[in-house]
Write an enzyme that holds these catalytic residues in place. Sequence first.
Site, mmCIF file in Angstrom:
data_model
loop_
_atom_site.group_PDB
_atom_site.id
_atom_site.type_symbol
_atom_site.label_atom_id
_atom_site.label_comp_id
_atom_site.label_asym_id
_atom_site.label_seq_id
_atom_site.Cartn_x
_atom_site.Cartn_y
_atom_site.Cartn_z
ATOM 1 N N CYS A 40 -48.423 -58.273 17.585
ATOM 2 C CA CYS A 40 -48.829 -58.392 18.997
ATOM 3 C C CYS A 40 -48.577 -57.074 19.710
ATOM 4 C CB CYS A 40 -48.038 -59.532 19.642
ATOM 5 S SG CYS A 40 -48.263 -59.706 21.418
ATOM 6 N N HIS A 41 -49.340 -56.846 20.746
ATOM 7 C CA HIS A 41 -49.180 -55.646 21.571
ATOM 8 C C HIS A 41 -47.729 -55.505 22.055
ATOM 9 C CE1 HIS A 41 -51.378 -52.769 24.284
ATOM 10 N NE2 HIS A 41 -50.161 -52.737 24.769
ATOM 11 N N THR A 42 -47.055 -56.634 22.282
ATOM 12 C CA THR A 42 -45.681 -56.582 22.817
ATOM 13 C C THR A 42 -44.709 -55.966 21.801
ATOM 14 O OG1 THR A 42 -46.238 -58.543 24.083
ATOM 15 C CG2 THR A 42 -43.928 -57.934 24.028
ATOM 16 N N HIS A 62 -42.635 -61.597 16.627
ATOM 17 C CA HIS A 62 -42.332 -62.852 17.341
ATOM 18 C C HIS A 62 -43.466 -63.857 17.188
ATOM 19 C CE1 HIS A 62 -44.742 -60.370 19.995
ATOM 20 N NE2 HIS A 62 -45.183 -61.484 20.520
ATOM 21 N N GLU A 63 -44.436 -63.564 16.274
ATOM 22 C CA GLU A 63 -45.621 -64.416 16.163
ATOM 23 C C GLU A 63 -45.732 -64.874 14.712
ATOM 24 O OE1 GLU A 63 -49.481 -63.544 18.581
ATOM 25 O OE2 GLU A 63 -49.873 -62.837 16.564
ATOM 26 N N CYS A 92 -34.801 -76.178 25.151
ATOM 27 C CA CYS A 92 -33.584 -76.941 24.828
ATOM 28 C C CYS A 92 -33.673 -78.380 25.321
ATOM 29 C CB CYS A 92 -32.347 -76.256 25.392
ATOM 30 S SG CYS A 92 -32.114 -76.489 27.183
ATOM 31 N N CYS A 95 -31.465 -77.833 29.901
ATOM 32 C CA CYS A 95 -31.020 -76.914 30.951
ATOM 33 C C CYS A 95 -31.800 -77.208 32.244
ATOM 34 C CB CYS A 95 -31.207 -75.448 30.527
ATOM 35 S SG CYS A 95 -32.928 -74.873 30.521
ATOM 36 N N CYS A 98 -35.486 -76.440 31.832
ATOM 37 C CA CYS A 98 -36.238 -77.404 31.023
ATOM 38 C C CYS A 98 -36.443 -78.718 31.780
ATOM 39 C CB CYS A 98 -35.520 -77.679 29.709
ATOM 40 S SG CYS A 98 -35.777 -76.382 28.476
ATOM 41 N N CYS A 106 -36.968 -71.844 29.611
ATOM 42 C CA CYS A 106 -35.649 -72.344 29.198
ATOM 43 C C CYS A 106 -34.633 -71.198 29.237
ATOM 44 C CB CYS A 106 -35.750 -72.894 27.777
ATOM 45 S SG CYS A 106 -34.183 -73.409 27.062
ATOM 46 N N ARG A 110 -30.840 -67.462 26.970
ATOM 47 C CA ARG A 110 -31.522 -66.282 27.527
ATOM 48 C C ARG A 110 -30.689 -65.001 27.397
ATOM 49 N NH1 ARG A 110 -34.764 -62.621 27.893
ATOM 50 N NH2 ARG A 110 -34.903 -61.469 29.830
ATOM 51 N N CYS A 170 -47.787 -66.885 19.617
ATOM 52 C CA CYS A 170 -47.858 -66.055 20.835
ATOM 53 C C CYS A 170 -49.274 -66.048 21.406
ATOM 54 C CB CYS A 170 -47.356 -64.634 20.600
ATOM 55 S SG CYS A 170 -47.415 -63.654 22.133
ATOM 56 N N ARG A 365 -56.437 -59.250 15.824
ATOM 57 C CA ARG A 365 -55.115 -59.561 15.307
ATOM 58 C C ARG A 365 -55.024 -59.126 13.856
ATOM 59 N NH1 ARG A 365 -52.547 -59.692 19.454
ATOM 60 N NH2 ARG A 365 -50.984 -61.259 19.901
HETATM 61 P P1 NAD Z 1 -54.584 -55.665 23.141
HETATM 62 O O1 NAD Z 1 -54.203 -54.242 23.009
HETATM 63 O O2 NAD Z 1 -55.083 -56.411 21.947
HETATM 64 O O3 NAD Z 1 -55.709 -55.831 24.268
HETATM 65 C C1 NAD Z 1 -55.706 -55.145 25.491
HETATM 66 C C2 NAD Z 1 -57.171 -54.950 25.914
HETATM 67 O O4 NAD Z 1 -57.175 -54.379 27.228
HETATM 68 C C3 NAD Z 1 -57.937 -53.988 25.010
HETATM 69 O O5 NAD Z 1 -59.158 -54.575 24.598
HETATM 70 C C4 NAD Z 1 -58.179 -52.763 25.884
HETATM 71 O O6 NAD Z 1 -59.387 -52.105 25.582
HETATM 72 C C5 NAD Z 1 -58.205 -53.397 27.278
HETATM 73 N N1 NAD Z 1 -57.877 -52.475 28.356
HETATM 74 C C6 NAD Z 1 -56.891 -51.553 28.401
HETATM 75 N N2 NAD Z 1 -56.916 -50.893 29.578
HETATM 76 C C7 NAD Z 1 -57.920 -51.423 30.300
HETATM 77 C C8 NAD Z 1 -58.444 -51.169 31.602
HETATM 78 N N3 NAD Z 1 -57.917 -50.237 32.389
HETATM 79 N N4 NAD Z 1 -59.490 -51.909 32.028
HETATM 80 C C9 NAD Z 1 -60.030 -52.877 31.231
HETATM 81 N N5 NAD Z 1 -59.578 -53.138 29.982
HETATM 82 C C10 NAD Z 1 -58.547 -52.427 29.531
HETATM 83 O O7 NAD Z 1 -53.301 -56.412 23.739
HETATM 84 P P2 NAD Z 1 -52.964 -57.979 23.697
HETATM 85 O O8 NAD Z 1 -52.215 -58.296 22.456
HETATM 86 O O9 NAD Z 1 -54.181 -58.735 24.050
HETATM 87 O O10 NAD Z 1 -51.900 -58.055 24.917
HETATM 88 C C11 NAD Z 1 -52.342 -57.889 26.241
HETATM 89 C C12 NAD Z 1 -51.147 -57.836 27.182
HETATM 90 O O11 NAD Z 1 -50.501 -59.121 27.231
HETATM 91 C C13 NAD Z 1 -50.065 -56.849 26.770
HETATM 92 O O12 NAD Z 1 -49.565 -56.218 27.933
HETATM 93 C C14 NAD Z 1 -49.003 -57.741 26.155
HETATM 94 O O13 NAD Z 1 -47.721 -57.146 26.186
HETATM 95 C C15 NAD Z 1 -49.101 -58.941 27.049
HETATM 96 N N6 NAD Z 1 -48.550 -60.211 26.564
HETATM 97 C C16 NAD Z 1 -48.005 -61.042 27.482
HETATM 98 C C17 NAD Z 1 -47.514 -62.277 27.105
HETATM 99 C C18 NAD Z 1 -46.939 -63.213 28.123
HETATM 100 O O14 NAD Z 1 -46.372 -64.236 27.726
HETATM 101 N N7 NAD Z 1 -47.063 -62.948 29.402
HETATM 102 C C19 NAD Z 1 -47.569 -62.663 25.756
HETATM 103 C C20 NAD Z 1 -48.138 -61.770 24.850
HETATM 104 C C21 NAD Z 1 -48.637 -60.554 25.247
HETATM 105 O O1 DAO Z 2 -36.288 -64.288 31.644
HETATM 106 O O2 DAO Z 2 -36.246 -66.375 31.130
HETATM 107 C C1 DAO Z 2 -36.653 -65.246 30.941
HETATM 108 C C2 DAO Z 2 -37.585 -65.079 29.774
HETATM 109 C C3 DAO Z 2 -38.324 -63.815 29.806
HETATM 110 C C4 DAO Z 2 -39.173 -63.668 28.602
HETATM 111 C C5 DAO Z 2 -40.614 -63.890 28.905
HETATM 112 C C6 DAO Z 2 -41.444 -63.268 27.851
HETATM 113 C C7 DAO Z 2 -42.892 -63.155 28.241
HETATM 114 C C8 DAO Z 2 -43.418 -61.811 28.278
HETATM 115 C C9 DAO Z 2 -43.282 -61.071 27.001
HETATM 116 C C10 DAO Z 2 -44.446 -61.208 26.116
HETATM 117 C C11 DAO Z 2 -44.060 -61.771 24.818
HETATM 118 C C12 DAO Z 2 -44.889 -61.578 23.711
HETATM 119 ZN ZN ZN Z 3 -33.743 -75.242 28.357
#
Ligand code: NAD
Ligand code: DAO
Ligand code: ZN
Length: 370
Positions: A40-42, A62-63, A92, A95, A98, A106, A110, A170, A365
């Site tokens: 994943c990007h993260t 994480h995936e 859990c 908490c 939850c 949760c 943390r 994820c 992916r």
């Molecule tokens: P990815 O790299 O596969 O996809 C990102 C896309 O955004 C790409 O296609 C890229 O071309 C496009 N992009 C980049 N800059 C841009 C712009 N300025 N305008 C338009 N498009 C643009 O990444 P991903 O795996 O899809 O992850 C996306 C985001 O989600 C990341 O920041 C990641 O950390 C985050 N994320 C968040 C959670 C959550 O729970 N909130 C979970 C997983 C990932």
């Molecule tokens: O503070 O309770 C908390 C949990 C924070 C973690 C949230 C993770 C979501 C964003 C990260 C992307 C994960 C792939």
């Molecule tokens: Zn909990």
Amino acid sequence: MRTRAAVAVESGSPMEIMEVNLEGPKAGEVLVEIKATGLCHTDDFTLSGADPEGAFPSILGHEGAGVVVEVGAGVTSLEVGDHVIPLYTPECRECDYCLNPKTNLCQKIRTTQGAGLMPDGTSRFSMLDGTPILHYMGCSTFSNYTVLPEIALAKVRKDAPFDKICYIGCGVTTGIGAVINTAKAEIGNRSIVFGLGGIGLNVIQGLRLSGADQIVGVDLNPGKVEMATRFGMTDFVNPSEVEGDLVAHLVELTGGGADYTFDATGNVGVMRTALEAAHKGWGESIIIGVAPAGAEISTRPFQLVTGRSWRGTAFGGARGRTDVPKIVDWYMNGKIEIDPMITHTMPLEDINKGFELMHKGESIRSVVLY
Ligand code: NAD
Ligand code: DAO
Ligand code: ZN
């Protein structure tokens, strides 16, 4: 025991594949053999050093999906042989968080999870010379075997293929959940998805499930169009080809602004565009992307005064032990698709190549198969 893992030794350098020590599960913990893990990007964000919580050496990932090999004392919900998906957002079920239906965050473990440790404050991983290695998001799926708390594992059906359902750990859940759990998008909605990567495509898939009338995809990379269209995108906008103001263009395209907009880029400039492209009076903009350490979002407050709202979502608002098995069923019953989004597979030895494909925008992916 010893296990093979990709170790993030320091930020900004490729991971190193090596044998590491892994202690068995303590009370409330479970030893899992990881069969497959998505990239994943993260993970890349943390490896790059941009993650404020990033610490090294650690085992990222994480995936994943795998099989329970051993359970620690007091574990009651899982047994050896169960198929599981690790959860970076645990559940859990006791908490304050939850017990509050408004959140999935949760808090039971943390503090230790954020510090790269198991709930007792120690790590199960170490280098062969004894140097401790940190866990990552409580999962560390870039190791063939890993230890997790029982509350951070979703038990799933045994006939589901590991190499596909790992993505539910994820990307799939985050994207679909952002639509279903966070936005609660209504039938007939018009929405815009910024970023058509591994997360954004699943937002599109979630919008199609929700019965959206219009799904606009926005990305700088035209190579993403074919896959996004396959998953339900009705209109594509490449910001680099728009003459004039992007917000005005999107507002016109959606007949006054979108009911829901989603940022799946992590770019704070894009987040502002997403908020401002939401419909006056009721539009909601949902931030999924994780921005670099220290980055801030901004807009004119009048955007909110006039009825737009800004929200965020982690793991798509899903309660993992409850919701993830259902999403696995959706996949197995053909309600959602995963297979076309897994564009590359590779052995652990080639994991760094998987991240190179991500950097070049050539993969949706990549999945490591153990
Ligand atoms: P990815 O790299 O596969 O996809 C990102 C896309 O955004 C790409 O296609 C890229 O071309 C496009 N992009 C980049 N800059 C841009 C712009 N300025 N305008 C338009 N498009 C643009 O990444 P991903 O795996 O899809 O992850 C996306 C985001 O989600 C990341 O920041 C990641 O950390 C985050 N994320 C968040 C959670 C959550 O729970 N909130 C979970 C997983 C990932
Ligand atoms: O503070 O309770 C908390 C949990 C924070 C973690 C949230 C993770 C979501 C964003 C990260 C992307 C994960 C792939
Ligand atoms: Zn909990």
